[in-house]
Design a protein around this motif. Structure first.
Motif, PDB file in Angstrom:
ATOM      1  N   UNK A 104       0.835  -1.208   0.000  1.00  0.00           N
ATOM      2  CA  UNK A 104       0.000   0.000   0.000  1.00  0.00           C
ATOM      3  C   UNK A 104       0.866   1.254   0.000  1.00  0.00           C
ATOM      4  N   UNK A 105       1.922   1.240   0.797  1.00  0.00           N
ATOM      5  CA  UNK A 105       2.826   2.398   0.837  1.00  0.00           C
ATOM      6  C   UNK A 105       3.492   2.593  -0.527  1.00  0.00           C
ATOM      7  N   UNK A 106       3.888   1.516  -1.167  1.00  0.00           N
ATOM      8  CA  UNK A 106       4.518   1.603  -2.481  1.00  0.00           C
ATOM      9  C   UNK A 106       3.536   2.151  -3.511  1.00  0.00           C
ATOM     10  N   UNK A 107       2.292   1.663  -3.469  1.00  0.00           N
ATOM     11  CA  UNK A 107       1.266   2.153  -4.398  1.00  0.00           C
ATOM     12  C   UNK A 107       1.013   3.645  -4.140  1.00  0.00           C
ATOM     13  N   UNK A 108       0.907   4.016  -2.863  1.00  0.00           N
ATOM     14  CA  UNK A 108       0.685   5.426  -2.525  1.00  0.00           C
ATOM     15  C   UNK A 108       1.862   6.281  -2.995  1.00  0.00           C
ATOM     16  N   UNK A 109       3.085   5.798  -2.776  1.00  0.00           N
ATOM     17  CA  UNK A 109       4.265   6.531  -3.220  1.00  0.00           C
ATOM     18  C   UNK A 109       4.279   6.664  -4.741  1.00  0.00           C
ATOM     19  N   UNK A 110       3.962   5.572  -5.438  1.00  0.00           N
ATOM     20  CA  UNK A 110       3.910   5.629  -6.902  1.00  0.00           C
ATOM     21  C   UNK A 110       2.863   6.635  -7.381  1.00  0.00           C
ATOM     22  N   UNK A 111       1.705   6.636  -6.722  1.00  0.00           N
ATOM     23  CA  UNK A 111       0.650   7.603  -7.082  1.00  0.00           C
ATOM     24  C   UNK A 111       1.103   9.033  -6.813  1.00  0.00           C
ATOM     25  N   UNK A 112       1.767   9.230  -5.670  1.00  0.00           N
ATOM     26  CA  UNK A 112       2.253  10.577  -5.344  1.00  0.00           C
ATOM     27  C   UNK A 112       3.279  11.041  -6.380  1.00  0.00           C
ATOM     28  N   UNK A 113       4.177  10.143  -6.769  1.00  0.00           N
ATOM     29  CA  UNK A 113       5.187  10.491  -7.775  1.00  0.00           C
ATOM     30  C   UNK A 113       4.518  10.790  -9.112  1.00  0.00           C
ATOM     31  N   UNK A 116       1.420  11.810  -9.633  1.00  0.00           N
ATOM     32  CA  UNK A 116       0.701  13.079  -9.521  1.00  0.00           C
ATOM     33  C   UNK A 116       1.671  14.261  -9.523  1.00  0.00           C
ATOM     34  N   UNK A 117       2.799  14.107  -8.832  1.00  0.00           N
ATOM     35  CA  UNK A 117       3.782  15.190  -8.797  1.00  0.00           C
ATOM     36  C   UNK A 117       4.352  15.451 -10.193  1.00  0.00           C
ATOM     37  N   UNK A 118       4.637  14.379 -10.931  1.00  0.00           N
ATOM     38  CA  UNK A 118       5.143  14.545 -12.295  1.00  0.00           C
ATOM     39  C   UNK A 118       4.098  15.203 -13.188  1.00  0.00           C
ATOM     40  N   UNK A 119       2.840  14.801 -13.033  1.00  0.00           N
ATOM     41  CA  UNK A 119       1.766  15.404 -13.834  1.00  0.00           C
ATOM     42  C   UNK A 119       1.631  16.891 -13.502  1.00  0.00           C
ATOM     43  N   UNK A 120       1.696  17.214 -12.217  1.00  0.00           N
ATOM     44  CA  UNK A 120       1.586  18.617 -11.812  1.00  0.00           C
ATOM     45  C   UNK A 120       2.800  19.412 -12.297  1.00  0.00           C
ATOM     46  N   UNK A 121       3.989  18.802 -12.227  1.00  0.00           N
ATOM     47  CA  UNK A 121       5.190  19.477 -12.729  1.00  0.00           C
ATOM     48  C   UNK A 121       5.069  19.742 -14.231  1.00  0.00           C
ATOM     49  N   UNK A 122       4.555  18.768 -14.965  1.00  0.00           N
ATOM     50  CA  UNK A 122       4.360  18.962 -16.401  1.00  0.00           C
ATOM     51  C   UNK A 122       3.361  20.089 -16.667  1.00  0.00           C
ATOM     52  N   UNK A 123       2.306  20.134 -15.866  1.00  0.00           N
ATOM     53  CA  UNK A 123       1.307  21.201 -16.005  1.00  0.00           C
ATOM     54  C   UNK A 123       1.944  22.564 -15.720  1.00  0.00           C
ATOM     55  N   UNK A 124       2.764  22.622 -14.665  1.00  0.00           N
ATOM     56  CA  UNK A 124       3.461  23.875 -14.343  1.00  0.00           C
ATOM     57  C   UNK A 124       4.398  24.288 -15.473  1.00  0.00           C
ATOM     58  N   UNK A 125       5.076  23.304 -16.063  1.00  0.00           N
ATOM     59  CA  UNK A 125       5.975  23.614 -17.177  1.00  0.00           C
ATOM     60  C   UNK A 125       5.198  24.223 -18.332  1.00  0.00           C
ATOM     61  N   UNK A 126       4.037  23.658 -18.635  1.00  0.00           N
ATOM     62  CA  UNK A 126       3.214  24.186 -19.723  1.00  0.00           C
ATOM     63  C   UNK A 126       2.784  25.621 -19.410  1.00  0.00           C
ATOM     64  N   UNK A 127       2.342  25.847 -18.162  1.00  0.00           N
ATOM     65  CA  UNK A 127       1.915  27.186 -17.764  1.00  0.00           C
ATOM     66  C   UNK A 127       3.081  28.171 -17.831  1.00  0.00           C
TER      67      UNK A 127
END
Length: 172
Positions: A43-52, A54-65
């Protein structure tokens, strides 16, 4: 370690069975804890993978902005550069016209002065002034000096666009 009582044929079977049952419970308990730990790790690994993710998706969104904002800034810089160039062209045109206007005005003033001197010469000719022959008599008084014509005044600051229009000098 557990101590068993000796009976006729070895250890007491009931005690051994109870002990084995207890050990099976302990092993079962450890297996449950092991499974719980494994599930927690998963569960911790899945949560960490999801957090990573989501963070990458948000970073990509910030890059676009950020790229969009940088493009806006670049466009604004280009627009400002064009405005400065346009101002510089208009300013240079006004300066050229102002200097041309001064030159034309100075030339007009010079012609006017020459006309005034020419008229003065004509008037002096009409008075019929003839130089007297040299004699011992005192010389006649000399004619009054020609009136001085003041130099044209050049303004300290360039005229405003309204003044330029009033002078008949239109902007380019």
């Amino acid at each position: 370690m557990e101590q068993f009582t000796y009976v006729k044929r070895g250890y007491d079977p009931e005690e051994v069975d109870r002990y084995i049952a207890t050990m099976e419970q302990v092993i079962k308990s450890y297996k449950e804890k092991d499974n719980a730990i494994k599930n927690a790790i998963i569960s911790a690994q899945v949560a960490a993978d999801n957090m990573i993710k989501n963070a990458k998706a948000q970073a990509d969104e910030y890059k676009v902005q950020i790229c969009k904002e940088l493009e806006k800034v670049s466009t604004e810089v280009d627009r400002q550069r064009m405005q400065i160039k346009a101002f510089q062209d208009v300013y240079a045109g006004l300066v050229r016209k102002y200097l041309t206007a001064i030159d034309e005005q100075e030339i007009s003033d010079l012609y006017a002065r020459l006309d005034d001197v020419d008229k003065l010469v004509d008037r002096l000719k009409e008075v019929d002034i003839v130089p007297a022959p040299p004699s011992t008599t005192p010389a006649p008084p000399s004619p009054p000096p020609a009136p001085s014509i003041p130099a044209p005044e050049i303004p300290a600051t360039p005229p405003s666009p309204d003044e330029m229009t009033a002078l008949g000098i239109a902007g380019e």
